[in-house]
Design an enzyme around this catalytic site. Sequence first.
Site, mmCIF file in Angstrom:
data_model
loop_
_atom_site.group_PDB
_atom_site.id
_atom_site.type_symbol
_atom_site.label_atom_id
_atom_site.label_comp_id
_atom_site.label_asym_id
_atom_site.label_seq_id
_atom_site.Cartn_x
_atom_site.Cartn_y
_atom_site.Cartn_z
ATOM 1 N N THR A 70 0.907 -1.128 0.000
ATOM 2 C CA THR A 70 0.000 0.000 0.000
ATOM 3 C C THR A 70 0.944 1.173 0.000
ATOM 4 O O THR A 70 2.154 0.987 0.122
ATOM 5 C CB THR A 70 -0.857 -0.113 1.285
ATOM 6 O OG1 THR A 70 -1.624 -1.299 1.222
ATOM 7 C CG2 THR A 70 -1.750 1.061 1.540
ATOM 8 N N SER A 111 -11.011 -2.179 5.717
ATOM 9 C CA SER A 111 -9.614 -1.823 5.473
ATOM 10 C C SER A 111 -8.916 -1.495 6.779
ATOM 11 O O SER A 111 -9.556 -1.188 7.786
ATOM 12 C CB SER A 111 -9.579 -0.589 4.565
ATOM 13 O OG SER A 111 -8.264 -0.118 4.425
ATOM 14 N N ASP A 131 -9.644 -8.688 1.501
ATOM 15 C CA ASP A 131 -9.867 -7.972 2.755
ATOM 16 C C ASP A 131 -11.258 -8.239 3.336
ATOM 17 O O ASP A 131 -11.548 -7.852 4.465
ATOM 18 C CB ASP A 131 -9.669 -6.457 2.567
ATOM 19 C CG ASP A 131 -8.200 -6.061 2.683
ATOM 20 O OD1 ASP A 131 -7.393 -6.880 3.162
ATOM 21 O OD2 ASP A 131 -7.859 -4.926 2.304
ATOM 22 N N GLY A 189 1.161 -1.371 5.279
ATOM 23 C CA GLY A 189 1.509 -2.426 6.236
ATOM 24 C C GLY A 189 0.364 -3.329 6.657
ATOM 25 O O GLY A 189 0.444 -3.983 7.692
ATOM 26 N N GLY A 190 -0.715 -3.362 5.874
ATOM 27 C CA GLY A 190 -1.813 -4.274 6.195
ATOM 28 C C GLY A 190 -2.340 -4.025 7.593
ATOM 29 O O GLY A 190 -2.494 -2.879 8.022
ATOM 30 N N ASN A 230 -3.873 -3.760 -2.461
ATOM 31 C CA ASN A 230 -3.748 -4.831 -1.474
ATOM 32 C C ASN A 230 -2.350 -5.419 -1.536
ATOM 33 O O ASN A 230 -1.407 -4.733 -1.192
ATOM 34 C CB ASN A 230 -4.827 -5.886 -1.592
ATOM 35 C CG ASN A 230 -4.927 -6.689 -0.299
ATOM 36 O OD1 ASN A 230 -4.443 -6.232 0.737
ATOM 37 N ND2 ASN A 230 -5.504 -7.849 -0.339
HETATM 38 N N1 GLY Z 1 -5.551 -3.824 1.649
HETATM 39 C C1 GLY Z 1 -5.052 -3.350 2.859
HETATM 40 C C2 GLY Z 1 -6.071 -2.617 3.660
HETATM 41 O O1 GLY Z 1 -6.884 -1.912 3.111
HETATM 42 O O2 GLY Z 1 -6.092 -2.741 4.840
#
Ligand code: GLY
Length: 536
Positions: A345, A416, A387, A436-437, A365
């Site tokens: 991201t 998200s 997600d 960083g997810g 993603n």
């Molecule tokens: N795809 C990562 C997020 O939106 O959390």
Amino acid sequence: DRPHRAAIASAHPLASAAGMQVLEDGGNAFDAAVAVSAALTVVAPYGAGLGGGGFWLLQRAEDRFETFVDGREKAPLAATADMYLDASGQPITKASRVGPLAAGVPGLPAGLVHIAETYGALPLSRSLEPAIRLARDGFPVWPRLRAGLVARRAILARSPAASETFLVDGTAPGLGDVIVQPRLAETLERIAAQGHDGFYRGAVAGALVEGARAAGGIWTLEDLETYQVVEREPIVATWRGTRALMAPPPSAGGVAMANIFQILSAYDLQRHSRVEQVHLVVEAMRRAFRDRALYLGDPDFVDVPVARLTHPFYAAGQRASIRLDRATPSDSLPGFKVVSGGGQTTHFSILDTAGNRVAGTQSLNSWFGCGYMEPTTGVMLNNEMDDFSVKPGVGNLYQLVGAQANAIAPGKRMLSSMSPTILESERGVAILGTPGGSRIISMVTLATLEWMNGADAETIVSLPRFHHQYLPDKLFHEPGAFGEEEAAALRALGHQLSEVSRLYGNMQVVTWDFKTGKVEAVSDFRGQGDAKVRVY
Ligand code: GLY
């Protein structure tokens, strides 16, 4: 008062330069955000794209107007709750991650157009001009991009257009090799000329739908024609004299951070030892991430109890189960009985000389999204469908679990973790965020706590990071986050420490100190050579 200088921090110097050019042309921070967002889709194609989505948190100086522009992807109208499960109800490996079936309907182009038309001072075509030039003329491969190309080589190789654009004889190009994206330049030009319809109707929409369907996707023209961004009220929490403006659902960031601050508000953290501080922050994260899993989803589809989850009384209840002398096992909290990844991201932060602020986070993603590039438009498609909770209690790429609130439904936005955030106190302003997810939320939380403690921009991006997300019940940390004695003490409290092999995050911070007038922009040193700052 106004800042004397404008500042932009982004993941690539060419993206920051794109924003700078637009500011110099008389644009405001919102025009610059469009320029930086668009440039990142070109130079950071692993982490952002017209085929993806984004969140933009805006704060206008003249009237203190604040809004959250939600350009998150949506599930296609043909999506179903069990679309990634096999006949026996088990998740099909990688079905929600690879190929166009994994792609949500893109929101990023709609976000760019909306911000330019509603808040910008320049025409959209001016703000898109640097990105168009970078796509047409090319730019050199840089370390993080190369790392992404190496990591996803095999998947990109399955998409002829992606291989032609990003690979050389099926392998990752060398550092400094020039990548040109003429088709993407044409698509950006169409958006520049026709606005929203340049992407969501006509030739581009037709090609995207045809390409996605031919490669196993389920998009229809109606999916694109009906896509709209939504402006949402940001989450606001005030703690220790700092007002935090944060991302509302469908981001989990603001609710989780507000909840963490509420839980911690009863402790005078500075009076505790470092081990106790970490322990308390981790216990707060554990509880906030449990609620993320249980309650959070697209507010247009499910009733997200934001007021309750961010209420002081609710936090008091959560705090009652926190012990100073022992970690709470996650499976002792009512919730799930269950079961990684990097998270690609990209984030940028902008402050202009009028004092306007933008924090923007955008994503495909994982690295290069689903790996598919539509050949005639040069658009890479996301794999954001992962997600969603594809099955209650089954972890996604980030080992995040979810429930009904984040189940797949036609036209719904997937939950998200992207957390663009703007902090303000008597001391000044901090604009921040990171990729960083699931770890985004804890990184932004730690940075916020440090900023409240008086740390400067450099310090808040440099601190070693730790993370707890309820499940798996592990205290993840970067190398060096804890000394040997601290680690032993945390283990003795019952925390299961797990050192991550990679550094995580690529935080981009802009700060403005009201007393000294100093404006700073800092890029994360973890950015592998992309950590460039533009202050001007
Ligand atoms: N795809 C990562 C997020 O939106 O959390």
